[in-house]
Motif scaffolding. Structure first.
Motif, mmCIF file in Angstrom:
data_model
loop_
_atom_site.group_PDB
_atom_site.id
_atom_site.type_symbol
_atom_site.label_atom_id
_atom_site.label_comp_id
_atom_site.label_asym_id
_atom_site.label_seq_id
_atom_site.Cartn_x
_atom_site.Cartn_y
_atom_site.Cartn_z
ATOM 1 N N TYR A 194 -0.538 7.872 -11.197
ATOM 2 C CA TYR A 194 -0.501 8.659 -9.955
ATOM 3 C C TYR A 194 0.893 8.736 -9.332
ATOM 4 N N ALA A 195 1.905 8.193 -10.004
ATOM 5 C CA ALA A 195 3.269 8.221 -9.458
ATOM 6 C C ALA A 195 3.737 9.648 -9.203
ATOM 7 N N ASP A 196 3.330 10.590 -10.059
ATOM 8 C CA ASP A 196 3.773 11.974 -9.874
ATOM 9 C C ASP A 196 3.238 12.558 -8.567
ATOM 10 N N ARG A 197 2.036 12.142 -8.139
ATOM 11 C CA ARG A 197 1.480 12.655 -6.880
ATOM 12 C C ARG A 197 2.231 12.097 -5.682
ATOM 13 N N LEU A 198 2.651 10.841 -5.786
ATOM 14 C CA LEU A 198 3.464 10.268 -4.709
ATOM 15 C C LEU A 198 4.783 11.016 -4.589
ATOM 16 N N VAL A 199 5.415 11.283 -5.722
ATOM 17 C CA VAL A 199 6.697 11.998 -5.730
ATOM 18 C C VAL A 199 6.523 13.403 -5.156
ATOM 19 N N ASP A 200 5.471 14.111 -5.582
ATOM 20 C CA ASP A 200 5.235 15.471 -5.084
ATOM 21 C C ASP A 200 5.041 15.473 -3.573
ATOM 22 N N GLU A 244 7.601 -8.916 -10.335
ATOM 23 C CA GLU A 244 6.606 -7.850 -10.298
ATOM 24 C C GLU A 244 6.597 -7.180 -8.927
ATOM 25 N N LEU A 245 6.307 -5.891 -8.918
ATOM 26 C CA LEU A 245 6.134 -5.163 -7.666
ATOM 27 C C LEU A 245 4.671 -4.752 -7.604
ATOM 28 N N ASN A 246 3.910 -5.449 -6.763
ATOM 29 C CA ASN A 246 2.460 -5.246 -6.753
ATOM 30 C C ASN A 246 2.086 -4.161 -5.748
ATOM 31 N N VAL A 247 1.739 -2.999 -6.279
ATOM 32 C CA VAL A 247 1.482 -1.801 -5.480
ATOM 33 C C VAL A 247 0.058 -1.321 -5.714
ATOM 34 N N VAL A 248 -0.608 -0.915 -4.631
ATOM 35 C CA VAL A 248 -1.959 -0.364 -4.738
ATOM 36 C C VAL A 248 -2.045 0.905 -3.882
ATOM 37 N N PRO A 249 -2.819 1.903 -4.312
ATOM 38 C CA PRO A 249 -2.946 3.130 -3.520
ATOM 39 C C PRO A 249 -3.928 2.955 -2.364
ATOM 40 N N ARG A 250 -3.749 3.748 -1.326
ATOM 41 C CA ARG A 250 -4.586 3.633 -0.137
ATOM 42 C C ARG A 250 -6.067 3.758 -0.460
ATOM 43 N N ASP A 251 -6.450 4.718 -1.294
ATOM 44 C CA ASP A 251 -7.868 4.947 -1.538
ATOM 45 C C ASP A 251 -8.546 3.732 -2.158
ATOM 46 N N PHE A 252 -7.847 3.006 -3.039
ATOM 47 C CA PHE A 252 -8.443 1.791 -3.594
ATOM 48 C C PHE A 252 -8.668 0.760 -2.502
ATOM 49 N N VAL A 310 0.839 -1.197 0.000
ATOM 50 C CA VAL A 310 0.000 0.000 0.000
ATOM 51 C C VAL A 310 0.877 1.251 0.000
ATOM 52 N N VAL A 311 0.615 2.116 -0.964
ATOM 53 C CA VAL A 311 1.300 3.413 -1.025
ATOM 54 C C VAL A 311 0.269 4.509 -0.786
ATOM 55 N N GLY A 312 0.638 5.734 -1.036
ATOM 56 C CA GLY A 312 -0.222 6.866 -0.721
ATOM 57 C C GLY A 312 -1.480 6.947 -1.569
ATOM 58 N N ASP A 313 -2.286 7.921 -1.263
ATOM 59 C CA ASP A 313 -3.546 8.157 -1.959
ATOM 60 C C ASP A 313 -3.272 8.513 -3.418
ATOM 61 N N SER A 314 -4.003 7.893 -4.331
ATOM 62 C CA SER A 314 -3.744 8.126 -5.760
ATOM 63 C C SER A 314 -4.154 9.531 -6.197
ATOM 64 N N ARG A 315 -4.995 10.198 -5.391
ATOM 65 C CA ARG A 315 -5.454 11.543 -5.770
ATOM 66 C C ARG A 315 -4.590 12.641 -5.185
ATOM 67 N N THR A 316 -4.055 12.401 -3.977
ATOM 68 C CA THR A 316 -3.287 13.447 -3.281
ATOM 69 C C THR A 316 -1.836 13.049 -3.012
ATOM 70 N N GLY A 317 -1.531 11.753 -3.097
ATOM 71 C CA GLY A 317 -0.193 11.279 -2.753
ATOM 72 C C GLY A 317 0.015 11.098 -1.268
ATOM 73 N N GLU A 318 -0.970 11.470 -0.449
ATOM 74 C CA GLU A 318 -0.790 11.469 1.005
ATOM 75 C C GLU A 318 -0.493 10.080 1.558
ATOM 76 N N THR A 319 0.447 10.026 2.484
ATOM 77 C CA THR A 319 0.735 8.827 3.251
ATOM 78 C C THR A 319 1.267 9.276 4.610
ATOM 79 N N ASP A 320 1.323 8.333 5.570
ATOM 80 C CA ASP A 320 1.865 8.715 6.876
ATOM 81 C C ASP A 320 3.185 8.027 7.176
ATOM 82 N N LYS A 321 3.719 7.279 6.181
ATOM 83 C CA LYS A 321 4.964 6.562 6.430
ATOM 84 C C LYS A 321 5.677 6.308 5.103
ATOM 85 N N PHE A 322 6.953 6.614 5.052
ATOM 86 C CA PHE A 322 7.749 6.374 3.849
ATOM 87 C C PHE A 322 8.541 5.082 4.028
#
Length: 366
Positions: free
Chosen positions: A346-352, A234-242, A192-204
């Motif tokens: 949504y990778a750009d939002r995670l980076v931002d 494969e690196l299986n990644v999904v955003p938090r919101d999903f 699980v990575v950050g939100d696909s819409r905002t990039g928000e997460t609480d842990k890197f």
């Protein structure tokens, strides 16, 4: 209308990243009030987050909708003691609390992930809940060599780390209770990575170590590891919101009782393409360096506490042999409009978000 004050739902894992978002969905659909188990050191954080959540839902009052109970899943009876009074009305229990840390030591992982889940199961039995919702992980697979689906669990697999092994043992405990008749649903998110819409997460952590390695290098030439014979990894990644939206949707249906759902990407990127997507989003040009795994471990050890610091446990996912499929999830979500967005979208939002929030750490909430 007079608000209902007795909690109908009990939730562990608040005020964590997933727990907070799921709590918001549960309240928004009218399934509260919710009793949240909160460790004493996080009570003020939990109180503030509860206010933030209820402020965004019309007609919902924080104190009436969210009841905070101090306790700890590592203790018998969840450390509630007499504070358990008033929970007789609980009919559903969501168990999200766990140590989400690839580098966790055995003792802590055992205490939280295994014994903690056993305590929650006993608590659910005493309350005689109508339903348990348990959040596991796809990585109960360990290093299973092949395609791992919802039908797989005890396959004689080895494990990359204590996190995987203890989450596996916890899910085995849940599945044994389900076989005995406990009404439950198991949800297995991928990474699980950050939100696909905002990039928000609480842990890197996890993939963020790879991103931080990219960002710490010159944009005109960024090096990345590639292990021999790992081109199909494969690196299986999904955003938090999903993940949260899928759990909210699946948990609202009685037809999902007794089922296991893998919340994974049906079309994940290979590791090399994943790193390229991160680099592209960051504006970096990458070159892949073929590297033997022992050498990569030695290099990451030398880079510890530098800008290029990489959690050694992350390396095991660069040649992870398991691929994940989710036929049960696909069937259950058909027609819902819920699907995993492509990582590149949504990778750009995670980076931002990483660039704008350098103070976010990699420590788990324990």
């Amino acid at each position: 209308m007079v608000p209902v004050t007795e909690p109908a739902v009990f939730l562990t894992g608040f005020p964590g990243f997933l727990g907070s978002a799921l709590l918001e969905r549960v309240l928004a659909r009218g399934d509260g009030p919710v009793a949240c188990l909160v460790q004493p050191q996080y009570r003020e954080v939990a109180r503030q987050r509860a206010r933030e959540i209820t402020d965004g839902i019309d007609g919902v009052d924080a104190e009436a909708a969210i009841h905070l109970y101090e306790g700890d899943i590592t203790e018998p009876d969840l450390g509630l003691g007499d504070d358990r009074n008033g929970l007789e009305s609980v009919s559903e229990l969501y168990h999200l609390a766990a140590v989400y840390d690839l580098g966790v030591d055995r003792e802590l992982a055992e205490a939280v992930n295994v014994r903690g889940t056993e305590h929650v199961l006993e608590f659910a039995t005493r309350l005689d809940v109508d339903r348990l919702h348990y959040v596991s992980t796809c990585y109960v697979s360990g290093r299973y060599d092949g395609v791992f689906t919802e039908a797989h669990l005890q396959e004689g697999q080895s494990f990359n780390n204590h996190y995987e092994e203890t989450k596996y043992r916890a899910e085995v405990a849940v599945s044994e209770r389900m076989a005995e008749g406990m009404p439950a649903t198991v949800y297995r998110p991928a990474i699980v990575v950050g939100d696909s819409r905002t990039g928000e997460t609480d842990k890197f952590d996890g993939p963020y170590y790879l991103l931080n390695m990219v960002l710490a290098q010159p944009s005109w030439l960024t090096a990345a590891f590639r292990f021999p014979d790992s081109s199909d990894t494969e690196l299986n990644v999904v955003p938090r919101d999903f993940v949260v939206d899928a759990i909210a949707h699946l948990s609202a249906s009685e037809e999902t009782i007794g089922e296991v759902y893998q919340l994974c990407d049906p079309s994940p990127l290979p590791v090399s393409a994943f790193v390229d997507a991160l680099a592209d989003a960051a504006g970096h040009r990458t070159v892949t360096v073929p590297t033997a795994k022992p050498l990569a471990r030695a290099v990451t050890g030398l880079l510890e506490h530098t800008a290029l610091d990489l959690e050694p446990a992350t390396l095991d996912y660069l040649d992870h042999p398991t691929r994940y499929a989710c036929p049960a999830t696909n069937r259950a979500l058909a027609g819902s409009g819920l699907e995993v967005p492509p990582f590149e979208s949504y990778a750009d939002r995670l980076v931002d978000f990483v660039r704008q929030n350098p103070d976010v750490g990699d420590e788990p909430m324990v």
